[in-house]
Design an enzyme around this catalytic site. Sequence first.
Site, short mmCIF file in Angstrom:
data_model
loop_
_atom_site.label_atom_id
_atom_site.label_comp_id
_atom_site.label_asym_id
_atom_site.label_seq_id
_atom_site.Cartn_x
_atom_site.Cartn_y
_atom_site.Cartn_z
N LYS A 22 -27.10 5.55 -28.04
CA LYS A 22 -26.43 5.27 -29.30
C LYS A 22 -27.11 6.00 -30.45
CE LYS A 22 -24.96 1.01 -29.54
NZ LYS A 22 -25.24 -0.44 -29.59
N ARG A 91 -29.01 -2.70 -34.09
CA ARG A 91 -28.23 -2.47 -32.86
C ARG A 91 -29.09 -1.96 -31.71
NH1 ARG A 91 -23.74 1.74 -34.70
NH2 ARG A 91 -22.67 0.84 -32.88
N GLY A 100 -22.39 -4.34 -23.83
CA GLY A 100 -22.43 -5.78 -24.04
C GLY A 100 -23.63 -6.49 -23.44
N MET A 102 -26.94 -6.03 -24.13
CA MET A 102 -28.04 -6.34 -25.03
C MET A 102 -27.50 -6.71 -26.40
SD MET A 102 -30.90 -3.71 -23.78
CE MET A 102 -29.84 -2.38 -24.24
N ARG A 335 -19.90 8.13 -27.45
CA ARG A 335 -20.64 8.48 -26.23
C ARG A 335 -19.64 9.12 -25.29
NH1 ARG A 335 -21.18 2.22 -25.12
NH2 ARG A 335 -18.96 1.86 -25.05
N HIS A 451 -14.33 -6.26 -22.86
CA HIS A 451 -15.50 -6.36 -21.99
C HIS A 451 -15.11 -6.26 -20.52
CE1 HIS A 451 -18.47 -8.71 -19.63
NE2 HIS A 451 -19.33 -8.05 -20.39
N GLU A 760 -36.37 10.53 15.80
CA GLU A 760 -36.14 9.18 15.29
C GLU A 760 -37.31 8.25 15.54
OE1 GLU A 760 -32.67 7.54 17.15
OE2 GLU A 760 -33.07 8.56 19.03
N SER A 779 -32.03 16.73 15.46
CA SER A 779 -31.11 15.96 14.62
C SER A 779 -31.85 14.69 14.23
CB SER A 779 -29.84 15.63 15.41
OG SER A 779 -29.01 14.80 14.63
N GLY A 781 -32.39 11.15 13.41
CA GLY A 781 -31.72 9.85 13.55
C GLY A 781 -32.38 8.92 12.56
N THR A 782 -31.88 8.96 11.33
CA THR A 782 -32.62 8.28 10.26
C THR A 782 -32.47 6.76 10.30
OG1 THR A 782 -30.75 8.81 8.82
CG2 THR A 782 -32.69 10.22 8.67
N ASP A 784 -32.92 4.79 13.14
CA ASP A 784 -34.09 4.37 13.89
C ASP A 784 -35.37 4.81 13.20
OD1 ASP A 784 -33.89 2.83 16.34
OD2 ASP A 784 -32.46 4.35 16.98
N CYS A 847 -27.98 12.79 11.65
CA CYS A 847 -26.79 12.09 12.13
C CYS A 847 -26.87 10.58 11.86
CB CYS A 847 -26.57 12.34 13.62
SG CYS A 847 -27.93 11.75 14.63
N TYR A 867 -27.28 20.92 8.32
CA TYR A 867 -26.05 20.14 8.20
C TYR A 867 -26.34 18.65 8.08
CZ TYR A 867 -26.52 18.82 13.14
OH TYR A 867 -26.97 18.30 14.33
P1 ADP Z 1 -22.55 -2.57 -28.30
O1 ADP Z 1 -23.59 -1.66 -27.78
O2 ADP Z 1 -22.51 -3.87 -27.60
O3 ADP Z 1 -21.23 -1.89 -28.46
P2 ADP Z 1 -22.96 -2.14 -31.10
O4 ADP Z 1 -24.34 -1.91 -31.57
O5 ADP Z 1 -22.13 -0.93 -30.93
O6 ADP Z 1 -23.02 -2.99 -29.76
O7 ADP Z 1 -22.32 -3.14 -32.14
C1 ADP Z 1 -21.29 -4.04 -31.87
C2 ADP Z 1 -20.16 -3.83 -32.86
O8 ADP Z 1 -20.63 -3.93 -34.20
C3 ADP Z 1 -19.56 -2.47 -32.72
O9 ADP Z 1 -18.18 -2.61 -32.55
C4 ADP Z 1 -19.87 -1.75 -33.97
O10 ADP Z 1 -18.81 -0.95 -34.35
C5 ADP Z 1 -20.16 -2.85 -34.98
N1 ADP Z 1 -21.20 -2.39 -35.90
C6 ADP Z 1 -22.47 -2.08 -35.59
N2 ADP Z 1 -23.13 -1.62 -36.67
C7 ADP Z 1 -22.26 -1.65 -37.69
C8 ADP Z 1 -22.34 -1.26 -39.05
N3 ADP Z 1 -23.46 -0.75 -39.57
N4 ADP Z 1 -21.26 -1.42 -39.82
C9 ADP Z 1 -20.12 -1.93 -39.29
N5 ADP Z 1 -19.97 -2.30 -38.02
C10 ADP Z 1 -21.03 -2.15 -37.21
MG MG Z 2 -31.24 5.97 17.46
MG MG Z 3 -20.86 -0.26 -29.38
#
Ligand code: ADP
Ligand code: MG
Ligand code: MG
Length: 888
Positions: A22, A91, A100, A102, A335, A451, A760, A779, A781-782, A784, A847, A867
């Site tokens: 991120k 974040r 989702g 962390m 990303r 999610h 093997e 060959s 024989g991973t 055994d 094999c 192979y």
């Molecule tokens: P995750 O990795 O779970 O997607 P994010 O860090 O992206 O978590 O944040 C969760 C939500 O909060 C995202 O949809 C993001 O767009 C929103 N968000 C995060 N930082 C800001 C910010 N500075 N201003 C507005 N929205 C934010």
């Molecule tokens: Mg064998």
């Molecule tokens: Mg996000």
Amino acid sequence: MGHYVYAFTEGSKEQKELLGGKGANLAEMTRLGLPVPPGFTISTEACRAYLATGELPDGLEQEIEVHLVALEKTMGRSLGDADDPLLVSVRSGAKFSMPGMMETVLDLGLNDESVLGLARASGSERFAFDSYRRLLQMFGATVLGIDSEAFAVELDKLKADRGVYADVDLGVADLRGLVATYQAVIRQRTGHDFPQNPREQVRAAVLAVFSSWRTERAVLYRRQEQIPDDLGTAVNVQAMVFGNRGSGSGSGVCFTRDPASGFKGVYGDYLADAQGEDVVAGIRNTVPLAELEALDRPSFDALIDVMSLLEHHYRDLCDIEFTIENGRLWILQTRVGKRTPEAAFRIAHAMAQEGMIDADEVLRRVTGSQLAQLLFPRFDPTAPRERLTTGVGASPGATSGRIALTSANAVAWGALGDDVVLVRRETNPDDLPGMIAARGVLTARGGKTSHAAVVARGMGRTCVCGAEQLDIDSERGQVRVSGHTLAEGEMVSIDGTTGEVFLGAVPVTDSEVLRHLEGTASDETAGDLVAAVRFVMDHADGVRRMEVRANADTVDDAARARRFGASGIGLCRTEHMFLGPRRELVERLILATDDAEKEAALAELLPLQRQDFTDLLAEMDGLPVTIRLIDPPLHEFLPDHTQLAVQVALEDDHGDRDARHHRLLDAVARLHEQNPMLGLRGVRLGIVVPGLVTMQARAVLEATADRLAAGGDPRPEIMIPLVATAPELVLVRAEIDAVAEAIRIERGLELPVRIGTMIEVPRAALTAHRIAGSADFFSFGTNDLTQMTWGFSRDDVESAFFSTYFDHGILPVSPFESIDEDGVGSLVTTAVRLGRETRPDLHLGVCGEHGGDPQSIHFFERAGLDYVSCSPFRVPVARLEAARARLV
Ligand code: ADP
Ligand code: MG
Ligand code: MG
């Protein structure tokens, strides 16, 4: 002096390791001049230091302070200001995306005073208090560890009191009241007041994000996705922008191409008057991104431009989070997006055709396991079915299973071996165990970016989401839809491509890609997905060095392997040739009391075996066929001891004693072994039971002679299993050579046969220079070799204690699934080196089960094998991975 904190203006997308995905991408977008709210990233290094010691590393707090002050200056506002406060988000963001898993806390910087300033500065008291209640809720749950239900209950109660459905329908006074309620919840649950000092809030949030690396669900997710446990997460501190400022604002997620199908177009979800986390949580139903065009044309156009710019910059499908604040577009994340297998193939192929990437890059973008998924069956289009409803096809596949309404039930039934479809209103990270256990996921709320959709796609589970007509009644354990009431435990079928939900189990049929790869469907019917797969396979075959053979024991399997592009058979097991009606001949062989009896039994087996080999060599004409001499312990061909003992006792009791059964029982008792896998099997059997090797060799070589006489091009390779020491091979090879010489004289034909051995037993690997003196090929024989190197009984350990080993992190993955490079792998490379010292032209293959495993294939490429051999269905996967192994 190294440092821990980097402004977004400093980094780039290459620095995922240090800044997390991120942070690195926020920096990249900042550099590209995109509208990214300013901020800074605390590196993964800082997280690792904190996780190791439990304390923030020296100097980190000062560095954070310096960057906070700089941010305040850039923004012209300061944290906690009573008139016009700066708000920030904190974040998480690790090297590999863990959607989702962390924590993220939004709206930090609000307190009882600054909330009034925000209200004045924005001209909206409602917005200010909405932001404050969000902060209390998120901070309470993620930083203070209060069960989020405690807040959800209060919100639901309030909505019920006011008779409203959505949070946006609450008024200012309601939200003010909610803030007070939440503060009371915090006080009551923790014994402390919500911290009013914004800098203290930020510090606590940063620590909470660091610690969220270790939550149970994050650990589980990493194990599932094979992400290393020691990377740590970075933390991004970023100025807030607000999608919750009324109907001219909103938040959304979009993709530059459809992550489910791979097609071009405008894909995404948008939610007006909302902060980003509302979109993913499925709290209210989003609208398709295309509708934004009508709502806010300038922002929509700006977003389309950003999408195009990012896709060309990353040369790949991008996944983008954005917020519109009063008609102004902000980009909050991008990303390279996760995608389904079929989208991966379509997108890579299309981008190659658009000239964005070259053919080698196409191979880097698709994987063998994605290809394997395209070969899965689909619902049979001609089978009768009753459609219950249609949702959003979010992750493809055709899956039937019992309805489980809770993650716990999905886990329990999955453990019993049942196929399960997890049915939820929406999923959240706590549903992860159930999603892993289920074959499919069905939700009533949320779009392609919910999610459920994101996680299911990542794990390759079938998913239909947003099936709004589903009325899920967890209390009664029922799902009501279209006039049906389905009890939990009943069967449903879901189609993750079309989004359809069917009653009961719908039968499935072969995939289109499978039929085309196998050559059983005509070219006219080939769609663009087939074209993409063809493109990939053609290029892969040109790039790879290793050949791909198949493990096939029968003519049918051999034919299939050939259709899938195998260039030979790497393992033909001969033991099945002793089963069925032929079992009795084996019994006679074992029971024989004199040579004449033994010879007679062998003489009857010979023509049967010869016919097997003639057919196989004909099917694989022109290609090598590696035939392994009989391998398993003899008693596997005999009746079960207990059953036979009972039968004999009964016969004796009834006065009809059967002498043959008595002899058989004696033989079974005599041949019983405590550790059959370490007993009389493989080459040992050939040495102990005279005539067996000669008979098998004769069957192979006479079949070869017959094929030659018929004008064929047979290429047999006779392989001797379980050799541990060179003299074993010398002895058996001499026996085979004698048979070959005899047939050469009888038939007047030179026989094109190679004779080699399996490696093997660890001792064979360590003495490969000696063994190579009598072998044309090795060959590995991973199976055994793994069993004997680890001392693991393959038939027992996986169910007995592997899960405990996984829990302790002793094993990252079963060594029977992916080769253990350090241990077993080093025996392989040792044997390769020693074997080639003796015989530079020694031909080398594998094999074992590992021959079809992508990670292992990459290892075998590095080890310099000629192979790999795998099951016929894995052949296309191995062809692709053998090529990828040369590129990545
Ligand atoms: P995750 O990795 O779970 O997607 P994010 O860090 O992206 O978590 O944040 C969760 C939500 O909060 C995202 O949809 C993001 O767009 C929103 N968000 C995060 N930082 C800001 C910010 N500075 N201003 C507005 N929205 C934010
Ligand atoms: Mg064998
Ligand atoms: Mg996000």
